[in-house]
Write an enzyme that holds these catalytic residues in place. Structure first.
Site, PDB file in Angstrom:
ATOM      1  N   GLU A  40       0.739  -1.005  -0.282  1.00  0.00           N
ATOM      2  CA  GLU A  40       0.022  -0.275  -0.290  1.00  0.00           C
ATOM      3  C   GLU A  40       1.166   0.929   0.054  1.00  0.00           C
ATOM      4  O   GLU A  40       1.916   1.614   0.496  1.00  0.00           O
ATOM      5  CB  GLU A  40      -0.859  -0.233   1.304  1.00  0.00           C
ATOM      6  CG  GLU A  40      -1.831   1.233   1.509  1.00  0.00           C
ATOM      7  CD  GLU A  40      -2.801   1.141   2.474  1.00  0.00           C
ATOM      8  OE1 GLU A  40      -3.562   1.778   2.697  1.00  0.00           O
ATOM      9  OE2 GLU A  40      -2.622  -0.214   4.031  1.00  0.00           O
ATOM     10  N   LYS A  73      -9.205   2.883  -2.775  1.00  0.00           N
ATOM     11  CA  LYS A  73      -9.515   2.389  -1.260  1.00  0.00           C
ATOM     12  C   LYS A  73     -11.016   3.046  -1.270  1.00  0.00           C
ATOM     13  O   LYS A  73     -10.842   3.689  -0.982  1.00  0.00           O
ATOM     14  CB  LYS A  73      -8.516   2.785  -0.236  1.00  0.00           C
ATOM     15  CG  LYS A  73      -9.090   1.514   1.227  1.00  0.00           C
ATOM     16  CD  LYS A  73      -7.526   2.243   1.687  1.00  0.00           C
ATOM     17  CE  LYS A  73      -7.090   1.024   2.979  1.00  0.00           C
ATOM     18  NZ  LYS A  73      -6.285   1.489   3.664  1.00  0.00           N
ATOM     19  N   CYS A  95      -5.717  -3.630   2.240  1.00  0.00           N
ATOM     20  CA  CYS A  95      -5.782  -3.539   3.521  1.00  0.00           C
ATOM     21  C   CYS A  95      -6.457  -3.904   3.770  1.00  0.00           C
ATOM     22  O   CYS A  95      -7.258  -4.470   3.908  1.00  0.00           O
ATOM     23  CB  CYS A  95      -5.164  -2.178   4.260  1.00  0.00           C
ATOM     24  SG  CYS A  95      -3.672  -2.751   5.748  1.00  0.00           S
ATOM     25  N   SER A 108      20.764  -0.421  33.907  1.00  0.00           N
ATOM     26  CA  SER A 108      20.567  -0.893  35.576  1.00  0.00           C
ATOM     27  C   SER A 108      21.245  -2.080  36.168  1.00  0.00           C
ATOM     28  O   SER A 108      21.190  -1.983  37.486  1.00  0.00           O
ATOM     29  CB  SER A 108      19.549  -0.013  35.723  1.00  0.00           C
ATOM     30  OG  SER A 108      18.835  -1.353  35.109  1.00  0.00           O
TER      31      SER A 108
END
Length: 755
Positions: free
Chosen positions: A86, A155, A216, A401
């Site tokens: 896309e 789309k 999509c 850490s």
């Protein structure tokens, strides 16, 4: 006439005239059959390709070159159809740049250069880019063949929730099966002489099959376009996506792709973007080709390759046989309106209806899935790699850490170095060149084949301890740094902390002390926060100067944060402390998943020191350690990490406020906890969530991995200032608590009387 032909010449005459005529008649018959019904029973083998591309927002030239490379690879595999992701010309994540006219101008320029390239001829191309039609912006598929644009398909359904805001930039094409004429830009008209093209919801009709496109989000909708297309004779479906990675999400996507052709029949070509497109998301590729519900080809979900093309050879006759169900035929004949078919006067099958023993149909295969632990090892690592190579960074700096969060971040960088090493060993020139640039290596013979050596060049860690730090965390940090190869330093910053406190004392005449020594909660919190914030200042100082100390003049390092998603949700972190970094690869990952990842990495990466991180009690080490007191994260928060994860899912995914969350947990947690205890936990969570909301506005951009992420900047849009009392909700909660307690007391009395 026939009598005049010598018997010996009959064979030559047949070959020269009748046989070619017979072939022509058969081809015309085949052509007419497809045109009229879309269901030719001759049986054709077609080779098709789809791909995953590592596109980058607004990298028009780079994006174009990767598209051309994918077309070249598809043609090398004898494909006659190539499908791309896309918005592949612009990159998917351009966001508000889609509102700029330059984006559309450059898209057409790049698209024109692709069509004009002779290497793109002889193959049907499905390419994604944005288009302005009648002053309206659309997210489109561009279907072309031999330099001619056949169809622009906009789309229909836009992604507009979670991480996506497509309707901010584009308009959906809401007229199903409606097509109109689009006037092409002057640039295209001059190049190709083509003035107009059909624009809308149509399909492509080749001489031997029919192809339809969806994009999509349309796959995820209840009434996906491929259903109507299948009933109207479309046999090949393309889906071009910009779908991001999220832990455990791939199963959902794969199920939908398989289901698309399991019920309707047909071939489904799924293409997806791969990589960091310039933001918090990582698009996880995994291109697929599925026929009649069975997977024929699957690409990698995570990889260092910028271009990956997968190919399959399919038999159209298998689709037509699969659709021979009576129900399919009956529903097909009830279609009220057909799609407009744009003609392609060519065949996708190179051999037509003739049998070619060298073309072999692709056999089905099982879907490959990664475990969540593997996803954590691979996804954030690929995201970090894309980010550092594209931002011209010189590597990473991490305050290590000795706790599990910074440990997980360090191991993800180690995983990145391993992936780079594996790609270099396979000869990936792009990865090798990027690694040389990041590490500032001038030797053109050097390659990053050793992950420990590569880490030592680009990864820097520091233990920024105080008098409240333990020797155990210091030793764990040093051992891990040695095992993974990071350039490590240890520092005691007590003098810096003391100096800042002295400045305050000089200015005010008062010196704060910790609560354990008799100080107030206000003093205690301030003394913890100053340590955390000074670590952030030191981190940026070291990130800028450590390469210089090693005679590397190239530039600074990206500072990595290490606050997990649950701590962010609760606000259990200091604003502008070490959580304030350039990138945070674990900011969207739960503590529970991080622990599983560390166990996985201890074995898979041969790092036994990681077991010590898992068994250690999570602690910030910001308060003094005494014989009777060791600071604990879960005690400080007043809730466990497992509980935090559940709160997060109910709040975000189930969309619960305090009252509805209490009701759900009431049924799940009783009788292990009393209604009052559940109420106290829910009220406590929402109190801290509300008072710490402001912290989310300054959080480091984090890799999006969890669907309950509280990322304020993109995924979780909520007000900064919220009343932490939630008075009405808490009033209703307490009514239920009191009702439950009265009922429980009544049962106790009855039980006592009976006895």
């Amino acid at each position: 006439m026939f009598a005049a032909v010598e018997e010996t010449d009959l064979g030559k005459w047949y070959d020269s005239l009748l046989y070619p005529m017979l072939l022509l008649l058969l081809e015309l018959s085949e052509y007419d059959t497809v045109r009229s019904t879309g269901n030719n029973k001759m049986g054709h083998l077609i080779t098709v390709s789809t791909c995953s591309l590592n596109q980058w927002s607004l990298d028009f030239l780079g994006n174009r070159d990767r598209i051309l490379e994918s077309i070249k690879l598809a043609k090398q595999q004898n494909s006659t159809l190539r499908v791309g992701p896309e918005l592949e010309i612009t990159g998917y994540g351009c966001l508000d740049h889609f509102l700029e006219t330059d984006t559309y101008l450059h898209s057409w320029e790049m698209y024109g250069s692709i069509l004009a390239n002779p290497e793109t001829f002889g193959i049907l191309l499905d390419i994604g880019m944005p288009v302005i039609h009648k002053n309206v912006r659309y997210n489109c598929r561009m279907i072309s063949y031999d330099g001619k644009i056949l169809l622009i398909r906009p789309k229909l359904w836009l992604a507009n929730d979670g991480n996506y805001r497509e309707m901010r930039f584009f308009t959906p094409w809401q007229r199903v099966k409606y097509v109109e004429t689009h006037s092409l830009p002057t640039l295209i008209q001059r190049l190709f002489g083509q003035k107009t093209v059909r624009f809308g919801d149509a399909v492509i009709e080749a001489m031997d099959t029919v192809i339809g496109a969806e994009t999509c989000e349309e796959l995820f909708t209840p009434q996906s376009p491929h259903i109507a297309m299948a009933l109207d004779g479309v046999e090949i479906f393309t889906n071009s996506s910009g779908s991001h990675h999220e832990l455990r999400k791939l199963h959902t996507r794969m199920d939908l792709i398989q289901e698309a052709t399991q019920k309707c029949g047909g071939v489904y070509l799924y293409s997806n973007q791969r990589g960091c497109d310039g933001d918090r998301l990582y698009y996880d590729g995994c291109a697929m080709i599925v026929m009649n519900g069975k997977v024929l080809a699957q690409g990698a979900q995570f990889a260092m390759d910028d271009v990956e093309v997968i190919t399959a050879t399919i038999d159209l006759d298998d689709i037509r046989s699969y659709r021979s169900l009576i129900s399919h035929g009956l529903q097909s004949t009830n279609v009220e309106q057909s799609y407009e078919r744009v003609s392609l006067d060519s065949k996708l099958s190179p051999s037509g209806f003739q049998f070619d023993p060298e073309i072999i149909p692709t056999k089905p295969q099982a879907i490959r899935y990664h475990t969540p632990e593997e996803e954590i090892a691979l996804g954030p690592a690929c995201w970090l790699w894309d980010y550092v190579r594209r931002c011209n960074g010189g590597g990473f700096f991490l305050p290590l850490s000795g706790g599990i969060d910074s440990c997980a971040t360090a191991v993800i960088v180690h995983s990145m170095c391993r992936l780079v090493s594996e790609a270099a060993k396979k000869g990936n020139k792009q990865v090798i060149n990027d690694a040389r640039k990041i590490a500032n290596v001038k030797d053109q013979d050097w390659e990053p084949v050793d992950p420990v050596d590569f880490a030592n060049r680009i990864f820097h860690t520091a233990y920024l301890g105080t008098e409240n730090s333990s020797s155990e965390t210091r030793d764990r940090a040093a051992q891990l740094a040695q095992d993974i190869g990071s350039y490590h330093i240890g520092l005691n910053m007590d003098s810096l902390v003391s100096s800042v406190i002295t400045v305050f004392e000089v200015a005010t005449g008062k010196r704060p002390i910790f609560k354990i020594f008799g100080g107030s909660q206000v003093e205690n919190l301030a003394l913890q926060n100053i340590q955390a914030r000074l670590r952030m200042v030191l981190s940026y100082l070291f990130a800028q100067l450590l390469p210089w100390c090693r005679d590397n003049q190239r530039g600074g390092l990206l500072v990595l944060g290490s606050a997990n998603v649950d701590e962010c949700l609760r606000g259990y972190l200091t604003k502008y402390d070490c959580s304030s970094a350039d990138l945070n690869p674990i900011g969207g990952i739960s503590k529970t998943d991080l622990k599983k990842f560390i166990r996985y990495a201890a074995d898979q990466f041969d790092l036994p020191i990681l077991i010590d991180f898992i068994t250690a009690t999570p602690t910030a080490e910001l308060e003094p350690i005494t014989a009777d007191y060791v600071q604990s994260d879960e005690i400080d928060m007043g809730m466990s990490y497992d509980e935090l994860s559940q709160y997060g899912q109910l709040r975000k995914i189930s969309k619960c406020g305090p009252y509805s969350m209490f009701l759900k947990l009431y049924h799940e947690w009783t009788p292990r906890l009393t209604p009052r205890q559940i109420a106290e936990k829910v009220r406590g969570f929402f109190w801290f969530y509300a008072v710490n909301r402001h912290k989310m506005t300054t959080m480091t951009p984090s890799y999006h991995a969890e669907n309950y992420s509280p990322d304020d900047n993109r995924f979780d849009l909520r007000p900064i200032l919220i009343s932490p009392r939630f008075e009405l909700a808490n009033q209703k909660i307490m009514e239920i608590v009191e009702m439950s307690e009265r009922r429980e007391q009544g049962k106790s009395v009855e039980d006592l009387t009976v006895d």
